[in-house]
Design an enzyme around this catalytic site. Structure first.
Site, PDB file in Angstrom:
ATOM      1  CB  ILE A  27      -0.978   0.003   1.189  1.00 12.44           C
ATOM      2  CG1 ILE A  27      -0.252   0.098   2.544  1.00 12.44           C
ATOM      3  CG2 ILE A  27      -1.863  -1.252   1.183  1.00 12.44           C
ATOM      4  CD1 ILE A  27      -1.182   0.307   3.744  1.00 12.44           C
ATOM      5  CE  LYS A  28       6.079   0.587  -3.414  1.00 13.30           C
ATOM      6  NZ  LYS A  28       5.341  -0.626  -3.824  1.00 13.30           N
ATOM      7  NE  ARG A  29      -3.080   3.720   1.331  1.00 19.82           N
ATOM      8  CZ  ARG A  29      -3.328   3.180   0.132  1.00 19.82           C
ATOM      9  NH1 ARG A  29      -2.395   3.103  -0.799  1.00 19.82           N
ATOM     10  NH2 ARG A  29      -4.548   2.747  -0.155  1.00 19.82           N
ATOM     11  CG  ASP A  51       4.035   1.518  -6.227  1.00 25.21           C
ATOM     12  OD1 ASP A  51       4.817   0.947  -7.007  1.00 25.21           O
ATOM     13  OD2 ASP A  51       3.664   1.021  -5.160  1.00 25.21           O
TER      14      ASP A  51
END
Lengths: 305, 305
Positions: A104-106, B108
């Site tokens: 999710i690369k939050r 991303d």
């Protein structure tokens, strides 16, 4: 969950993770046809198609692998129905005994980072009731905002015994634009790696920390340095296969015990039926192709030990 | 959309944005009671409560302000129902003529960044049909992955005439851990700022670029430097009010024309009824308190010109 991840890896003898990053163009026509027949050419139809596609791959591979990594962006692009398919995929993989790493690369600050953590690896309170909204086992986290952004995830993970993988050195060509910039005589990614090691000491499993790191397969010499900087950190390694990373390059990411790293492949597995490498698979047998690709990948990775 | 943002700011004479970052603890009891009566103490109940809370604030303030910034984490923590409330909030604010900045801090690489962009500021194709999944006008983007992460957003935004705000220097105390590290004689945030300026030249509106920057109110001396580095960049300034940023500190973020920056306040506006500053408002009149807080903020910010 880091203990369960290690246990699953030992059990399967497979330090690999399958990236469930479905694009509609990956989904065989017989699946989209059926989904559109039921839901129309709608967001719901697209979501049903990627869910059925995922289910086929999971059913065909779950006994071989320790973990999956669904990439939430691929679901989020279909709005609410897409995110419902993400949740369905997470839940199904967990039922199958897989460790689920939500890619999710939050990353935000304070109560906002807490909210992401609560949503994905925590519990939320509504009146007198408690809910587990998305329920991944791990999530990926972007460190650009510093400790204020990462700490709230760790705090939530301590309660739920879940974990994170912090982006340290990503696999893409331009990752060096900021990550490789030299600071006090060393590249920024090393400084981030040192912080990951520090954050991890605060949340340890049996042998490894609950705070992992993402280090791309495409930069093995950096992988070696980061392995030394973060000895107790599990390294999630994207970039194998489609992005150009080779098994021979992956040794430095592992510790002497053969543990400490888990290698991701997404397109290489889920789109295997479109490639000649594993034999000629018809669209109908796309999941068998994925199984063949997983078997090949496990053999390939294990050849380095 | 950058032209519409500038136009809205000129029309309202208010370079402010209201952060719609609802926590359940902010929502007055009469709203949660009603929502739980209808949906139970469920994620749906929580989502209904924050949506009704938002609607009250938007109805009470939309004629005074150019834009809102819903923070998606606050919705995502309630899972799918929460994200549906996010979408409802975005759609409603757009109906009211507001520019909507989705504070999503996504980032991303390659097709994954494209998928986020498609989901939030683009269109997705399903068979022969096209859908607009979340439909914000702008989104915030994390630059840690470099050009590979940002460019796909810009490509999508070019088609839809929408935009992004790239995190350059965030408002939190630990933002300096990585962002302030000195690289080639200057801090990393300046290097990111230079890239924002460069990316922006590729996607210009009439006077300002579609590629904005986030620079926290809490670091005015850095704001001044970044203003000079990115002359055509709109700066989204968080950190005013609750986080400690003062109006007097905000001048350096603006250009000579009084444009070029938009200041966010979240808690200070949406929780105004809990403070004494704007008079004593009963819970029932929480939205009136928010209106009073917006009026105060606009006056406060405009006092610097």
């Amino acid at each position: 969950m880091i203990n369960k991840l290690v246990e699953n890896i030992k059990k399967t003898n497979a330090p690999v993770v399958v990236g469930l990053d479905p694009m509609l163009s990956y989904v065989p026509k017989f699946i989209t046809d059926k989904a559109y027949a039921e839901y129309g050419e709608t967001l719901e139809g697209a979501a049903e198609a990627i869910w059925q596609f995922n289910k086929g791959i999971v059913d065909a591979t779950y006994d071989l692998i320790p973990a999956v990594k669904p990439q939430i962006a691929m679901y989020e692009q279909f709005g609410i129905p897409g995110l419902a398919a993400f949740k369905k995929t997470v839940d199904y993989c967990k039922e199958k005994g897989l460790v689920v790493i939500g890619d999710i690369k939050r990353g935000d600050i304070g109560s906002t980072s807490s909210a992401y953590a609560i949503g994905h690896v925590g519990k939320v309170q509504v009146g007198s009731k408690t809910y587990v909204p998305f329920d991944e086992d791990f999530v990926t986290v972007n460190p650009y905002l510093g400790t204020d952004g990462v700490k709230p995830f760790i705090d939530v993970c301590k309660e739920t015994k879940k974990g994170i993988f912090v982006l340290v050195k990503t696999s893409n060509p331009s990752s060096g634009e900021f990550q490789d910039r030299e600071v006090d005589g060393k590249p920024l990614y090393e400084i981030v790696g040192e912080m990951v090691d520090k954050w991890g000491k605060d949340h340890m499993g049996d042998d490894y920390s609950y705070v992992g790191a993402v280090v791309g397969a495409t930069y093995p010499e950096m992988g070696k340095v980061l392995r030394d900087i973060m000895p107790k950190t599990y390294i999630l390694v994207p970039g194998y296969g489609a992005q150009g990373g080779k098994a021979a390059d992956l040794k430095p990411y592992f510790n002497e015990d053969g543990l400490g790293a888990i290698v991701n492949s997404s397109r290489g597995i889920i789109c295997a039926y479109k490639q000649d490498t594993y034999g000629n698979f018809a669209e109908e047998n796309y999941a068998d192709a994925s199984r063949a690709a997983v078997e090949y990948m496990i053999k390939d990775i294990n050849s380095i030990f």
